[in-house]
Design a protein around this motif. Structure first.
Motif, PDB file in Angstrom:
ATOM      1  N   SER A  14      38.467  32.427  35.678  1.00 55.77           N
ATOM      2  CA  SER A  14      38.765  33.867  35.658  1.00 55.77           C
ATOM      3  C   SER A  14      40.148  34.124  35.100  1.00 55.77           C
ATOM      4  CB  SER A  14      38.667  34.449  37.069  1.00 55.77           C
ATOM      5  OG  SER A  14      37.386  34.270  37.596  1.00 55.77           O
ATOM      6  N   LEU A  15      41.102  33.295  35.486  1.00 55.59           N
ATOM      7  CA  LEU A  15      42.471  33.443  34.985  1.00 55.59           C
ATOM      8  C   LEU A  15      42.536  33.253  33.477  1.00 55.59           C
ATOM      9  CD1 LEU A  15      45.301  33.970  36.090  1.00 55.59           C
ATOM     10  CD2 LEU A  15      45.584  31.512  36.308  1.00 55.59           C
ATOM     11  N   THR A  73      35.715  27.265  44.346  1.00 55.42           N
ATOM     12  CA  THR A  73      36.621  28.418  44.374  1.00 55.42           C
ATOM     13  C   THR A  73      37.775  28.230  43.397  1.00 55.42           C
ATOM     14  OG1 THR A  73      36.072  28.775  46.696  1.00 55.42           O
ATOM     15  CG2 THR A  73      38.078  29.814  45.878  1.00 55.42           C
ATOM     16  N   VAL A  74      38.350  27.041  43.367  1.00 57.27           N
ATOM     17  CA  VAL A  74      39.474  26.773  42.459  1.00 57.27           C
ATOM     18  C   VAL A  74      39.039  26.914  41.008  1.00 57.27           C
ATOM     19  CG1 VAL A  74      40.998  24.947  41.615  1.00 57.27           C
ATOM     20  CG2 VAL A  74      40.775  25.342  44.064  1.00 57.27           C
ATOM     21  N   VAL A 111      36.416  28.509  39.705  1.00 59.24           N
ATOM     22  CA  VAL A 111      36.069  29.897  39.387  1.00 59.24           C
ATOM     23  C   VAL A 111      37.345  30.713  39.193  1.00 59.24           C
ATOM     24  CG1 VAL A 111      35.058  32.007  40.340  1.00 59.24           C
ATOM     25  CG2 VAL A 111      33.788  29.876  40.426  1.00 59.24           C
ATOM     26  N   GLY A 112      38.348  30.477  40.047  1.00 57.20           N
ATOM     27  CA  GLY A 112      39.620  31.185  39.904  1.00 57.20           C
ATOM     28  C   GLY A 112      40.321  30.837  38.599  1.00 57.20           C
ATOM     29  N   LEU A 113      40.323  29.566  38.234  1.00 57.52           N
ATOM     30  CA  LEU A 113      40.978  29.157  36.989  1.00 57.52           C
ATOM     31  C   LEU A 113      40.265  29.711  35.760  1.00 57.52           C
ATOM     32  CD1 LEU A 113      41.875  25.439  37.782  1.00 57.52           C
ATOM     33  CD2 LEU A 113      43.443  27.366  37.557  1.00 57.52           C
TER      34      LEU A 113
END
Length: 97
Positions: free
Chosen positions: A24-25, A17-18, A20-22
């Motif tokens: 995406s950011l 999750t971390v 994928v979030g990074l």
């Protein structure tokens, strides 16, 4: 994930999750940068060029009791560094505005 321990699946899910979030950011920031470059380029061509201004030369005021000031600064630096004042060599002191 039936045969995997709960702690391992939780760790992998959290790390995934971390990341994928990074990622995406990163893509969102690059997209915003690209869009800003497109729109800023168009508006900058319509705006008049700013007049160039030069900063006034800084005037240095003489320091009252310069020897005492240098001694105080030397003592403060020596205290922070944990050394003796005699081990310091201060080459210049400039006023920062």
């Amino acid at each position: 994930m039936a045969g995997m321990p709960v702690w391992l699946s939780t760790t992998l899910l959290g790390l995934g999750t971390v990341f994928v979030g990074l990622i995406s950011l990163i893509f969102i920031i690059r997209l915003m940068s690209f869009l800003y470059g497109l729109f800023a380029g168009k508006s900058a061509s319509r705006a008049p060029a700013p007049a160039s201004t030069t900063a006034p030369a800084a005037t240095s005021e003489p320091i009252e009791n310069r020897q005492q000031f240098v001694a105080a600064v030397s003592a403060a630096i020596a205290t922070v560094m944990g050394t003796e004042v005699s081990g310091l060599r201060i080459t210049s002191i400039k006023k920062v505005k």
